[in-house]
Design a protein around this motif. Sequence first.
Motif, PDB file in Angstrom:
ATOM      1  N   LEU A 175       6.930   1.118  -7.734  1.00 22.46           N
ATOM      2  CA  LEU A 175       6.322   2.559  -7.440  1.00 22.46           C
ATOM      3  C   LEU A 175       5.084   2.967  -8.211  1.00 22.46           C
ATOM      4  O   LEU A 175       4.329   3.768  -7.551  1.00 22.46           O
ATOM      5  CB  LEU A 175       7.664   3.489  -7.984  1.00 22.46           C
ATOM      6  CG  LEU A 175       8.975   3.295  -7.162  1.00 22.46           C
ATOM      7  CD1 LEU A 175      10.117   4.121  -7.930  1.00 22.46           C
ATOM      8  CD2 LEU A 175       8.768   3.259  -5.765  1.00 22.46           C
ATOM      9  N   SER A 176       4.754   2.455  -9.313  1.00 17.77           N
ATOM     10  CA  SER A 176       3.605   2.715  -9.869  1.00 17.77           C
ATOM     11  C   SER A 176       2.398   2.275  -8.871  1.00 17.77           C
ATOM     12  O   SER A 176       1.434   2.891  -8.922  1.00 17.77           O
ATOM     13  CB  SER A 176       3.562   2.431 -11.160  1.00 17.77           C
ATOM     14  OG  SER A 176       2.188   2.644 -11.942  1.00 17.77           O
ATOM     15  N   ILE A 177       2.475   1.118  -8.369  1.00 19.71           N
ATOM     16  CA  ILE A 177       1.452   0.493  -7.753  1.00 19.71           C
ATOM     17  C   ILE A 177       1.196   1.381  -6.309  1.00 19.71           C
ATOM     18  O   ILE A 177       0.197   1.778  -6.075  1.00 19.71           O
ATOM     19  CB  ILE A 177       1.721  -0.807  -7.316  1.00 19.71           C
ATOM     20  CG1 ILE A 177       1.951  -1.754  -8.603  1.00 19.71           C
ATOM     21  CG2 ILE A 177       0.676  -1.439  -6.166  1.00 19.71           C
ATOM     22  CD1 ILE A 177       2.248  -3.026  -8.285  1.00 19.71           C
ATOM     23  N   TRP A 178       2.342   1.830  -5.700  1.00 18.71           N
ATOM     24  CA  TRP A 178       2.241   2.668  -4.622  1.00 18.71           C
ATOM     25  C   TRP A 178       1.574   4.102  -4.957  1.00 18.71           C
ATOM     26  O   TRP A 178       0.950   4.567  -4.041  1.00 18.71           O
ATOM     27  CB  TRP A 178       3.740   2.827  -3.816  1.00 18.71           C
ATOM     28  CG  TRP A 178       3.870   1.657  -3.070  1.00 18.71           C
ATOM     29  CD1 TRP A 178       4.774   0.623  -3.254  1.00 18.71           C
ATOM     30  CD2 TRP A 178       3.314   1.431  -1.900  1.00 18.71           C
ATOM     31  NE1 TRP A 178       4.926   0.008  -2.220  1.00 18.71           N
ATOM     32  CE2 TRP A 178       3.970   0.350  -1.260  1.00 18.71           C
ATOM     33  CE3 TRP A 178       2.616   2.309  -0.909  1.00 18.71           C
ATOM     34  CZ2 TRP A 178       3.613   0.035   0.120  1.00 18.71           C
ATOM     35  CZ3 TRP A 178       2.257   1.946   0.552  1.00 18.71           C
ATOM     36  CH2 TRP A 178       2.824   0.802   0.978  1.00 18.71           C
ATOM     37  N   HIS A 179       2.269   4.843  -5.905  1.00 16.71           N
ATOM     38  CA  HIS A 179       1.602   5.827  -6.513  1.00 16.71           C
ATOM     39  C   HIS A 179       0.102   5.904  -6.775  1.00 16.71           C
ATOM     40  O   HIS A 179      -0.620   6.837  -6.226  1.00 16.71           O
ATOM     41  CB  HIS A 179       2.416   6.348  -8.116  1.00 16.71           C
ATOM     42  CG  HIS A 179       1.581   7.691  -8.615  1.00 16.71           C
ATOM     43  ND1 HIS A 179       2.331   8.732  -8.093  1.00 16.71           N
ATOM     44  CD2 HIS A 179       0.840   7.762  -9.452  1.00 16.71           C
ATOM     45  CE1 HIS A 179       1.561   9.826  -8.927  1.00 16.71           C
ATOM     46  NE2 HIS A 179       0.772   9.180  -9.733  1.00 16.71           N
ATOM     47  N   ASN A 180      -0.450   4.888  -7.305  1.00 13.51           N
ATOM     48  CA  ASN A 180      -1.979   4.953  -7.635  1.00 13.51           C
ATOM     49  C   ASN A 180      -2.546   4.670  -6.091  1.00 13.51           C
ATOM     50  O   ASN A 180      -3.842   5.402  -6.122  1.00 13.51           O
ATOM     51  CB  ASN A 180      -2.068   3.773  -8.261  1.00 13.51           C
ATOM     52  CG  ASN A 180      -1.790   3.640  -9.864  1.00 13.51           C
ATOM     53  OD1 ASN A 180      -1.476   4.889 -10.234  1.00 13.51           O
ATOM     54  ND2 ASN A 180      -1.694   2.666 -10.580  1.00 13.51           N
ATOM     55  N   ALA A 181      -1.998   3.819  -5.249  1.00 16.03           N
ATOM     56  CA  ALA A 181      -2.655   3.843  -3.891  1.00 16.03           C
ATOM     57  C   ALA A 181      -2.649   5.031  -3.107  1.00 16.03           C
ATOM     58  O   ALA A 181      -3.511   5.391  -2.578  1.00 16.03           O
ATOM     59  CB  ALA A 181      -2.061   2.642  -3.214  1.00 16.03           C
TER      60      ALA A 181
END
Length: 352
Positions: free
Chosen positions: A137-143
Amino acid sequence: MHKRIKKILIPLLIGIVFLCGCAAKEPTPAGDFQQLEAYQETYFSLFDTVTIVKGYAVDEKAFHEALKPFYEEFLLCHELFDIYEEYPNLLNVKTINDNAGIAPVEVDERIISLLTFCKDVYDMTGGAVDVTLGPVLSIWHNAREAGENNPEDAYLPDMEELKAAKQHCGIDKLVIDESASTVMLTDVNARLDVGAIAKGYAIQMASKKLPEGYLISVGGNVVATGGKEGGDTPWVIGIRNPNGAADDYVEKVTLVNGSVVTSGDYQRFYTVDGVNYHHIIDPSTLMPGSRWRSVTILCEDSGLADALSTAVFLMDRESGEKIVLAEGAEAMWVDQDGNVYYTEGFKERLKK
């Protein structure tokens, strides 16, 4: 207010809207009638969205006095369940993440209770709601944040990066010692993200501090502590049409005690090459769920409703309905073509 809060304030507010009248009367202990007025308070800094509380009181001072215990509890939960910010003299979920693979963290009983509930939800939903999905979810949040800040440079996360992050997820990596009040993530790269459950769970806890007859709306979560003025007159909750304008309701439901929670693909998203990508990520595909535009849950407990709305959003209707009914809840689905489906109990709660 953080930049992160400003960006998503308005879209989160419009999933569910409560509709109600204003004034009424209530008998006093002496047998006379006392005029009660409707009051409303709005908070802008809790759980990254707008919190609105409505209720009846003899005057504004009495209304705000009644709100104090609620606000204090909700604020504390906001700080305890935060995965982004630190607070003075307080160990929270971010502290647990910062100590992943290092040491257990002694935390407030509210965090122990929340995470124990999260483990139960994982089992109940077959892993559809997984609070250890934080690395993904952190990767998606950053994107998503990058796409919101610079739409022309919006991008999708790399699938290989997502798969690598998934290796650090797993409910077995979350160790809770209730006797010692400690929590530990056993993988140094593991991270908790309680966003699918924490808000509803916190509202449920904080709502117990309010008198009967109050209504709380926090983004797509609504909780009633009783009918209007603590009586039997229901509140009317408008559920937004995901294919329409903000004031276009696909249905209206009545609520006396309990909660209404909606999860939808229109609440928090960014756009890549003309396609919207929302925030509800399926642990099995590592991509946003695509079955439904929205799912609304009716049940007594807001924490459970929050968890179910996320899980059922990621499931086919038959599987979702089975879980919903097993938990004593009701559901409404809106599909990609605007078709609406209900459990029988939900249909009975529609405003005639």
